[in-house]
Scaffold this active site. Sequence first.
Site, PDB file in Angstrom:
ATOM      1  N   TYR A   1       9.205 -19.401  -7.945  1.00 19.01           N
ATOM      2  CA  TYR A   1       8.896 -19.774  -9.317  1.00 19.01           C
ATOM      3  C   TYR A   1       7.511 -19.250  -9.669  1.00 19.01           C
ATOM      4  O   TYR A   1       6.579 -19.320  -8.851  1.00 19.01           O
ATOM      5  CB  TYR A   1       8.910 -21.291  -9.498  1.00 19.01           C
ATOM      6  CG  TYR A   1      10.275 -21.924  -9.382  1.00 19.01           C
ATOM      7  CD1 TYR A   1      11.129 -21.981 -10.481  1.00 19.01           C
ATOM      8  CD2 TYR A   1      10.708 -22.466  -8.182  1.00 19.01           C
ATOM      9  CE1 TYR A   1      12.381 -22.576 -10.379  1.00 19.01           C
ATOM     10  CE2 TYR A   1      11.961 -23.056  -8.070  1.00 19.01           C
ATOM     11  CZ  TYR A   1      12.786 -23.110  -9.173  1.00 19.01           C
ATOM     12  OH  TYR A   1      14.026 -23.686  -9.061  1.00 19.01           O
TER      13      TYR A   1
ATOM     14  N   GLU B   1      11.988 -17.678 -12.680  1.00 15.97           N
ATOM     15  CA  GLU B   1      12.414 -17.807 -11.286  1.00 15.97           C
ATOM     16  C   GLU B   1      13.166 -16.548 -10.894  1.00 15.97           C
ATOM     17  O   GLU B   1      13.845 -15.936 -11.719  1.00 15.97           O
ATOM     18  CB  GLU B   1      13.341 -19.015 -11.103  1.00 15.97           C
ATOM     19  CG  GLU B   1      13.783 -19.221  -9.644  1.00 15.97           C
ATOM     20  CD  GLU B   1      14.898 -20.236  -9.481  1.00 15.97           C
ATOM     21  OE1 GLU B   1      15.126 -20.686  -8.343  1.00 15.97           O
ATOM     22  OE2 GLU B   1      15.574 -20.568 -10.483  1.00 15.97           O
TER      23      GLU B   1
ATOM     24  N   HIS C   1      25.175 -22.569 -10.280  1.00 18.02           N
ATOM     25  CA  HIS C   1      24.815 -23.081 -11.607  1.00 18.02           C
ATOM     26  C   HIS C   1      24.567 -21.935 -12.577  1.00 18.02           C
ATOM     27  O   HIS C   1      23.912 -20.960 -12.264  1.00 18.02           O
ATOM     28  CB  HIS C   1      23.606 -24.012 -11.558  1.00 18.02           C
ATOM     29  CG  HIS C   1      22.352 -23.423 -10.987  1.00 18.02           C
ATOM     30  ND1 HIS C   1      22.324 -22.514  -9.971  1.00 18.02           N
ATOM     31  CD2 HIS C   1      21.043 -23.658 -11.291  1.00 18.02           C
ATOM     32  CE1 HIS C   1      21.074 -22.203  -9.668  1.00 18.02           C
ATOM     33  NE2 HIS C   1      20.279 -22.871 -10.471  1.00 18.02           N
TER      34      HIS C   1
ATOM     35  N   HIS D   1      12.738 -23.543 -16.770  1.00 14.33           N
ATOM     36  CA  HIS D   1      12.653 -22.145 -16.361  1.00 14.33           C
ATOM     37  C   HIS D   1      13.926 -21.401 -16.726  1.00 14.33           C
ATOM     38  O   HIS D   1      14.960 -22.006 -16.976  1.00 14.33           O
ATOM     39  CB  HIS D   1      12.399 -22.003 -14.852  1.00 14.33           C
ATOM     40  CG  HIS D   1      13.555 -22.393 -13.990  1.00 14.33           C
ATOM     41  ND1 HIS D   1      13.718 -23.675 -13.486  1.00 14.33           N
ATOM     42  CD2 HIS D   1      14.625 -21.690 -13.519  1.00 14.33           C
ATOM     43  CE1 HIS D   1      14.812 -23.728 -12.752  1.00 14.33           C
ATOM     44  NE2 HIS D   1      15.390 -22.539 -12.763  1.00 14.33           N
TER      45      HIS D   1
ATOM     46  N   HIS E   1      15.886 -23.709  -1.609  1.00 13.09           N
ATOM     47  CA  HIS E   1      16.327 -24.976  -2.161  1.00 13.09           C
ATOM     48  C   HIS E   1      17.299 -25.668  -1.198  1.00 13.09           C
ATOM     49  O   HIS E   1      18.094 -24.997  -0.523  1.00 13.09           O
ATOM     50  CB  HIS E   1      17.075 -24.775  -3.478  1.00 13.09           C
ATOM     51  CG  HIS E   1      16.227 -24.345  -4.619  1.00 13.09           C
ATOM     52  ND1 HIS E   1      15.102 -25.020  -5.027  1.00 13.09           N
ATOM     53  CD2 HIS E   1      16.359 -23.294  -5.491  1.00 13.09           C
ATOM     54  CE1 HIS E   1      14.577 -24.425  -6.076  1.00 13.09           C
ATOM     55  NE2 HIS E   1      15.315 -23.372  -6.379  1.00 13.09           N
TER      56      HIS E   1
END
Length: 303
Positions: free
Chosen positions: A251, A261, A196, A210, A242
């Site tokens: 985080y 993060e 991402h 974030h 994750h």
Amino acid sequence: MRMGVMRLGRVEARVLDLEKSIDYYSNVIGLQLVAREPGKAYFKAWDEEDHHSLIITEADYPGLEHMGFKVRYQEDLDTFEKAIEQYGIRVNRVSNRHRIGEGEAIRFTLPTGQVMELYHEIERIGNGLKLNPDPKPENLKGIAPPYLDHLLIAGEDVPATTDLLMKVMDFHMSERVILHGDELFAVWLFRTNTPHDIAIIKGPNGKLHHFAFGLSSWEDVLHAADCLAKNEVVLDEGPTRHGITRGLTIYFFDPSGNRNEVFSGGYIPGEDFTPVTWTEERLPRGIFYHKGEITERFTGVFT
């Protein structure tokens, strides 16, 4: 239309105390302070070649001032301006040298309320590692991430912003969360070889969850945890993994309450990648795979 979005290039974050924030981003995060002007400071990570990737701006409240994605060619700005306006969103021009080191840009507001800019020109100052280089520079400070990685934004209309980014800017979907059978609750979108470059989650309009800096390994994530503990930085979650993206993460909060993060790992998707789907009952495991729980602070704190 030639699609020219390359990557996330910069984030401008509002901070409450400029000097305190400069100290934090310089010495705890370990970014390089490259320029200052009244009320603003500009930073780059050590392996980035552009003049800056983070701008912090003193303000009365924290949050995201804007995000900027770099396009491949200057003429792409005209192409995207027309396409975005045809989509139904007003576009404004940002003048050359509106901010230090930056060329012209186009600016518009996403359906979820955040300001996005597309730009091509930015001063290139290099990373000092182009001739017979060592793996990294000497005397790095703090966590010392090599690059800005991604950001997660919130808004009420996740499908609309997703549609704009995918149809007009040729983003691709890597993961999604579906609630109540068909509600698109969150998406993870990419333009580069990462799970991402931007993610969008249902929440209050115009808000930032974030922004993240990339690291190279689990060992670097643990080093980051040591730096944060030494500097008594408030942790939100991690170190952990994750389920979504498979990334390794911590985080934490900057002095103004903006969530940061550090992120490492994940898979390398291609343009034909089939999105991964998470459902409501498995979402806690998707967010934090080891613990399988999500705290109220993680889901409820935005700036």
